[in-house]
Design an enzyme around this catalytic site. Structure first.
Site, short mmCIF file in Angstrom:
data_model
loop_
_atom_site.label_atom_id
_atom_site.label_comp_id
_atom_site.label_asym_id
_atom_site.label_seq_id
_atom_site.Cartn_x
_atom_site.Cartn_y
_atom_site.Cartn_z
N HIS A 191 -45.58 49.66 53.95
CA HIS A 191 -44.10 49.67 54.28
C HIS A 191 -43.73 50.02 55.63
O HIS A 191 -44.81 50.39 56.47
CB HIS A 191 -43.31 50.50 53.39
CG HIS A 191 -43.76 51.82 53.15
ND1 HIS A 191 -43.86 52.82 54.25
CD2 HIS A 191 -44.55 52.65 52.15
CE1 HIS A 191 -44.41 53.82 54.00
NE2 HIS A 191 -44.90 53.85 52.64
N GLU A 192 -42.41 50.18 55.89
CA GLU A 192 -42.10 50.61 57.58
C GLU A 192 -42.90 51.85 57.82
O GLU A 192 -43.02 51.94 59.14
CB GLU A 192 -40.53 50.67 57.53
CG GLU A 192 -39.81 49.08 57.73
CD GLU A 192 -40.52 48.49 58.89
OE1 GLU A 192 -40.94 49.18 60.22
OE2 GLU A 192 -40.85 47.01 59.06
N HIS A 215 -45.85 52.78 57.31
CA HIS A 215 -47.31 52.52 57.61
C HIS A 215 -47.11 51.68 58.98
O HIS A 215 -47.89 51.70 59.92
CB HIS A 215 -47.86 51.51 56.60
CG HIS A 215 -48.21 52.32 55.18
ND1 HIS A 215 -47.51 52.03 54.13
CD2 HIS A 215 -48.97 53.42 54.93
CE1 HIS A 215 -47.92 52.70 53.11
NE2 HIS A 215 -48.96 53.37 53.79
N GLN A 232 -58.89 61.77 45.95
CA GLN A 232 -57.83 62.54 46.14
C GLN A 232 -56.85 62.64 45.04
O GLN A 232 -55.66 63.10 45.28
CB GLN A 232 -57.13 62.34 47.53
CG GLN A 232 -56.30 60.99 47.48
CD GLN A 232 -56.14 60.62 48.94
OE1 GLN A 232 -56.71 60.20 49.99
NE2 GLN A 232 -54.73 60.48 49.24
N LYS A 290 -44.41 62.47 56.94
CA LYS A 290 -43.72 62.48 55.75
C LYS A 290 -44.73 63.32 54.76
O LYS A 290 -44.41 63.93 53.96
CB LYS A 290 -43.98 60.82 54.96
CG LYS A 290 -44.25 60.61 53.62
CD LYS A 290 -43.18 60.75 52.92
CE LYS A 290 -43.13 60.52 51.37
NZ LYS A 290 -44.24 60.30 50.99
N LEU A 309 -39.38 56.61 52.67
CA LEU A 309 -40.39 55.20 52.08
C LEU A 309 -41.70 55.83 51.50
O LEU A 309 -42.34 56.76 52.13
CB LEU A 309 -40.62 54.18 53.33
CG LEU A 309 -39.44 53.79 53.93
CD1 LEU A 309 -39.86 52.54 54.95
CD2 LEU A 309 -38.37 53.04 53.03
N SER A 345 -45.18 54.19 48.94
CA SER A 345 -45.52 53.29 47.91
C SER A 345 -44.84 53.71 46.63
O SER A 345 -45.03 52.74 45.58
CB SER A 345 -47.00 53.26 48.13
OG SER A 345 -47.66 53.01 49.52
P1 AMP Z 1 -50.82 56.36 52.29
O1 AMP Z 1 -50.90 54.97 52.51
O2 AMP Z 1 -49.48 56.82 51.56
O3 AMP Z 1 -51.98 57.32 52.32
O4 AMP Z 1 -50.14 56.75 54.03
C1 AMP Z 1 -50.58 56.61 54.80
C2 AMP Z 1 -50.11 56.87 56.24
O5 AMP Z 1 -48.70 56.42 56.27
C3 AMP Z 1 -50.08 58.47 56.09
O6 AMP Z 1 -50.20 59.16 57.53
C4 AMP Z 1 -48.76 58.70 55.67
O7 AMP Z 1 -48.03 60.12 56.11
C5 AMP Z 1 -47.97 57.46 56.67
N1 AMP Z 1 -46.58 57.59 55.63
C6 AMP Z 1 -46.34 57.04 54.42
N2 AMP Z 1 -44.95 57.20 54.22
C7 AMP Z 1 -44.49 57.17 55.29
C8 AMP Z 1 -43.21 57.31 55.83
N3 AMP Z 1 -42.03 57.29 54.92
N4 AMP Z 1 -42.81 57.51 57.10
C9 AMP Z 1 -43.96 57.62 58.05
N5 AMP Z 1 -45.14 57.78 57.61
C10 AMP Z 1 -45.25 57.34 56.42
#
Ligand code: AMP
Length: 283
Positions: free
Chosen positions: A34-35, A37, A61, A149, A184, A186
């Site tokens: 999403h935005e 990432h 995790q 986040k 945002l 997932s």
């Molecule tokens: P994830 O795929 O959830 O492990 O997230 C991968 C990276 O994207 C991590 O560094 C998260 O903190 C970042 N991330 C997830 N959601 C957001 C968001 N809404 N705004 C900014 N970064 C995000």
């Protein structure tokens, strides 16, 4: 953009880039982009010669009763989005190669990993620190990009990098939100329409707390109470934790005398959401 699946190939590509004097920017993710990432990928693109993104739903995790199996996945869409954001190498390893059956090693970032999300998700940050350390070794980044986040994750990773003397700059970027304030994630895809409306209460309660602090409230308990009261009005919401803590140590604050991070974990129906806000306090 090249999609790489083997550890040997990503190591070769990283080593070749380093030999050519290129800087490497790395974005670790679990996919379903999403935005949030994409903002990390774009920042990496603007600051480095080579952008490496990993897409790996890291099993270590997740706790035994968590959502590993149903975590949302859409590889084809992710490939398109990563390419559009300027990614050079998309690393999509197989779990068996990251964690071979005879694997014995884990990275433990003590204390910081035990608070907040770590208290409700034992072992979560051990899994995060371990996979990020492995991915840093494979991708050899000069800079790695993380979203605020997951505030506690950024604190744990910075500590690990300092403690293990890793040569990587940790870059953090602001939380990207929907127009009504919901961060945002997932996991937002799990929410029913009614749950989605309820989920606004996370950001609203953080803003309420920020207003109270700016109006002069300085008692941590009072602020935690304000948040609990606001979220308690929502019948679909169940609080996991509400925290007002020091932004570096994550220790709970009783008297607010400097900057604090307000963090929340709230279950909306079956979906656990987190959010946070750093509040700057001058006096
Ligand atoms: P994830 O795929 O959830 O492990 O997230 C991968 C990276 O994207 C991590 O560094 C998260 O903190 C970042 N991330 C997830 N959601 C957001 C968001 N809404 N705004 C900014 N970064 C995000």
């Amino acid at each position: 953009m090249r999609v790489i699946e083997s550890v040997a190939d990503i190591k070769l590509a990283a080593r070749a880039a380093r030999c050519d004097g290129k800087t490497i920017g790395f974005v670790p993710t679990m996919g379903f982009f999403h935005e949030g990432h994409l903002s990390l990928m774009r920042a990496a693109r603007s600051e480095n010669d080579l952008v490496v993104v990993s897409l790996f739903v890291n099993p270590t995790q997740f706790g035994p009763n968590e959502d590993l199996d149903r975590y949302p996945r859409d590889r084809n869409r992710d490939v398109e989005l990563a390419m559009g954001a300027g990614t050079d190498l998309l690393f999509v390893p197989r779990a068996e190669e990251i964690y071979p059956s005879d694997d014995c090693s884990r990275v433990v970032v003590r204390r910081l990993s035990e608070k907040l999300c770590g208290a409700s998700r034992p072992g979560h940050f051990e899994g995060v620190a371990t996979v990020v350390a492995k991915l840093f070794n494979m991708t050899q980044p000069h800079r790695a990009y993380f979203g605020l986040k997951d505030y506690q994750q950024t604190v744990v990773i910075r500590r690990m990098v300092a403690d293990l003397h890793l040569d990587v700059d940790i870059v953090t970027l602001p939380t990207v939100r929907e127009s009504d304030g919901l961060a945002l994630s997932s996991r937002n895809s799990y929410l029913s329409p009614e749950e989605r409306r309820t989920a606004r209460c996370l950001k609203e309660s953080l803003e309420l707390a920020e207003r109270r602090i700016h109006e002069g409230d300085r008692l941590g308990d009072q602020i935690r109470g304000n948040i609990r009261e606001r979220i308690g009005r929502e019948k679909l919401a169940r609080i996991d934790y509400v925290s007002v803590s020091d932004p570096q140590t994550l220790d709970e604050v009783s008297q607010i005398t400097g900057d604090v991070v307000i963090s929340l974990a709230v279950c909306i129906g079956e979906t656990r959401l987190i959010d946070n806000l750093v509040v700057n306090v001058t006096s």
